[in-house]
Enzyme design. Structure first.
Site, mmCIF file in Angstrom:
data_model
loop_
_atom_site.group_PDB
_atom_site.id
_atom_site.type_symbol
_atom_site.label_atom_id
_atom_site.label_comp_id
_atom_site.label_asym_id
_atom_site.label_seq_id
_atom_site.Cartn_x
_atom_site.Cartn_y
_atom_site.Cartn_z
ATOM 1 N N GLU A 201 5.548 0.258 -11.607
ATOM 2 C CA GLU A 201 5.138 -0.021 -10.227
ATOM 3 C C GLU A 201 3.974 -1.010 -10.197
ATOM 4 O OE1 GLU A 201 6.581 1.028 -7.282
ATOM 5 O OE2 GLU A 201 8.152 1.558 -8.703
ATOM 6 N N TRP B 192 5.412 -4.332 -10.791
ATOM 7 C CA TRP B 192 6.135 -4.833 -9.609
ATOM 8 C C TRP B 192 5.205 -5.699 -8.756
ATOM 9 C CZ3 TRP B 192 10.935 -5.286 -7.675
ATOM 10 C CH2 TRP B 192 11.086 -5.511 -6.304
ATOM 11 N N TRP C 170 20.241 -12.109 13.677
ATOM 12 C CA TRP C 170 19.262 -11.084 14.047
ATOM 13 C C TRP C 170 19.201 -10.943 15.566
ATOM 14 C CZ3 TRP C 170 18.114 -8.491 9.907
ATOM 15 C CH2 TRP C 170 17.949 -9.128 8.671
ATOM 16 N N ASN D 257 5.525 5.075 0.023
ATOM 17 C CA ASN D 257 6.445 4.007 -0.347
ATOM 18 C C ASN D 257 7.903 4.361 -0.082
ATOM 19 O OD1 ASN D 257 6.848 1.332 -1.660
ATOM 20 N ND2 ASN D 257 8.041 2.562 -3.100
ATOM 21 N N TRP E 225 9.758 -6.477 1.958
ATOM 22 C CA TRP E 225 10.575 -6.618 3.157
ATOM 23 C C TRP E 225 11.857 -7.399 2.877
ATOM 24 C CZ3 TRP E 225 11.022 -4.327 7.665
ATOM 25 C CH2 TRP E 225 9.988 -3.491 8.078
#
Length: 475
Positions: free
Chosen positions: A272, A275, A303, A338, A379
């Protein structure tokens, strides 16, 4: 110029220990620790970040004062301020490198200072691996995390963190410390953050010490349970503002392995941490991904423009309990677990079919750990458009996620208290609560708690249909 005065430009490296630029500047007879409230800022902090920054600068000023120095603050254009102070004091200038949109400007500053006769040096103080030091066998940047992790894992710990200095040179004669600035008008909601966080290097050190050992070893299991307050390290805002370095965190994790703690658990935690490195690697090599999809097929994705749905998501009023719990946790604490971040992002981009950029912007205003690289990578991962992204057809089901990771409904009950009287099963899907159970609990669907804004099944099918309609996805 000389070894008389050094100017230390501080940014998101608000610590004394393992600060390479500070270590270099501390060898001078006089030192100017400088923080600039940048106007204009390349990517300004949001409301939560501004609250944290103000607290962190105050803590740093106190520590600098204790060591015989103090914090000097200025507001405006860094190029003008740095060149002016360097010229006024005949100072050499040191800072730790950043890797986002400010790097071109930093290069100009360095060149201008050197042309004016000043020593100007920058250091690798904010990452374990600078982005250009990790590449595939063919010399290209990594785009998938697992090969990146395998490439850097043998290198973890190769640079030991430096201790904090025992004392610091004083400020130049005639220059006084300003202390921490009021970096911006406080948004009223940030007052709640005082109850949840202790910004500053000592707060970071306390968090790291509390997490080391057994909690770190138990990380793979505990990190998946949002109801566990200490299931994750909660170091992300401290890392974002540089109150602790990734080298320090890595050193503690490796020491825990040496002490015999459960290796697999700590390896998961290190993954992590890496990451975060991967996020900066991606943003450095593909800077457009801060705003645009890394997968160009998503450039024409249909969208929706639905401000009411976006507002309901932001307020935690979607009628989907796990999602609303996460959004309310974020509003109350400036942080979100998370696992729940993935679920709320999936609902926004897949079920509500709203652009991932709108979610990223909201997080960057309300998260205390809103790191541009990590946030935008996360995202895009959720939306299916980024590096190492989840397949677009993977849509998290919030009910099933709550069954798996909040089986007793504790997390939902904490943040959506109007659902607490219901049995755990119906907290996850209150729209399905039997009428008798609802009456006993004093629960009225649509009144006590809103009806879902979307049907989870049909909205998933809508998202997949939109995806399949794009010619680029069917080649």
């Amino acid at each position: 110029m000389t070894d008389d005065i050094a100017l230390l430009w501080l940014r998101h490296d608000l610590r004394l220990a393992d600060n390479p630029a500070l270590a270099a500047a501390a060898g001078y007879r006089r030192l100017i620790p400088l923080y600039i409230v940048e106007e204009p800022a390349p990517r300004p902090d949001g409301a939560a970040g501004r609250w944290w920054l103000e607290q962190s600068l105050d803590a740093l000023h106190q520590e600098l004062t204790r060591l015989g120095s103090g914090l000097v603050c200025r507001q405006g254009d860094p190029e003008r301020i740095l060149s002016g102070l360097a010229a006024e004091h005949g100072a050499d200038v040191y800072w730790n490198r950043r890797y986002g949109p400010e790097r071109a400007r930093d290069k100009r500053i360095k060149e201008a200072l050197r042309e004016a006769g000043h020593t100007a040096r920058s250091y690798p103080g904010n990452l374990l691996f600078e982005p250009w030091t990790v590449a595939t066998g063919s010399g290209t940047p990594y785009r998938v995390y697992t090969p990146y992790w395998k490439a850097v894992r043998p290198r973890l710990g190769e640079v030991a963190p430096q201790p904090a200095p025992a004392e610091l040179p004083p400020l130049p004669a005639g220059l006084e410390a300003d202390g921490a600035p009021a970096v911006a008008d406080r948004h009223p909601w940030t007052a709640k953050l005082d109850d949840h966080w202790v910004p500053g290097e000592s707060g970071a050190r306390s968090r790291l010490c509390a997490f080391a050992g057994a909690p770190m070893a138990d990380y793979p299991e505990s990190r998946e349970r949002p109801a566990l307050l200490e299931g994750t390290s909660r170091l992300s805002p401290h890392l974002h503002f540089g109150e602790v370095s990734p080298r320090q965190v890595t050193a503690v994790a490796l020491a825990c392995i040496e002490e015999g703690h459960h290796r697999d658990g700590i390896e998961t935690f290190l993954q992590e941490l890496v990451w975060r490195e991967f996020a900066h690697h991606i943003l450095f090599h593909y800077p457009a991904t801060a705003d645009e999809p890394m997968d160009p097929r998503f450039a024409d994705f249909p969208w929706r423009d639905a401000p009411e749905d976006l507002a309901a998501w932001q307020r935690g009023e979607t009628g989907i309990p796990l999602v609303d719990a996460g959004m309310r946790e974020l509003w109350a604490t400036g942080w979100m677990h998370n696992r729940v971040r993935m679920v709320v992002a999936s609902l926004l981009t897949k079920n509500l079919l709203l652009p991932w950029q709108r979610g990223a912007e909201w997080f960057e205003d309300t998260l205390v750990d809103a790191d541009l690289a990590s946030n935008r990578l996360g995202w895009q991962w959720a939306a299916g458009s980024g590096a190492d992204a989840a397949p677009y057809f993977r849509v998290f089901n919030p009910v099933r996620q709550a069954e798996r990771f909040d089986p007793d409904g504790e997390y939902i009950a904490r943040w959506v208290p109007e659902l607490a009287p219901l049995p755990a099963r119906w907290r996850r899907q209150p729209w399905a609560t039997p009428s008798g159970t609802a009456r006993e609990a004093g629960f009225t669907p649509g009144v006590t708690y809103p009806h879902p804004r979307v049907d989870l099944k049909s909205s998933r099918e809508r998202a997949l249909a939109a995806w399949h309609q794009l010619p680029a996805f069917n080649r």
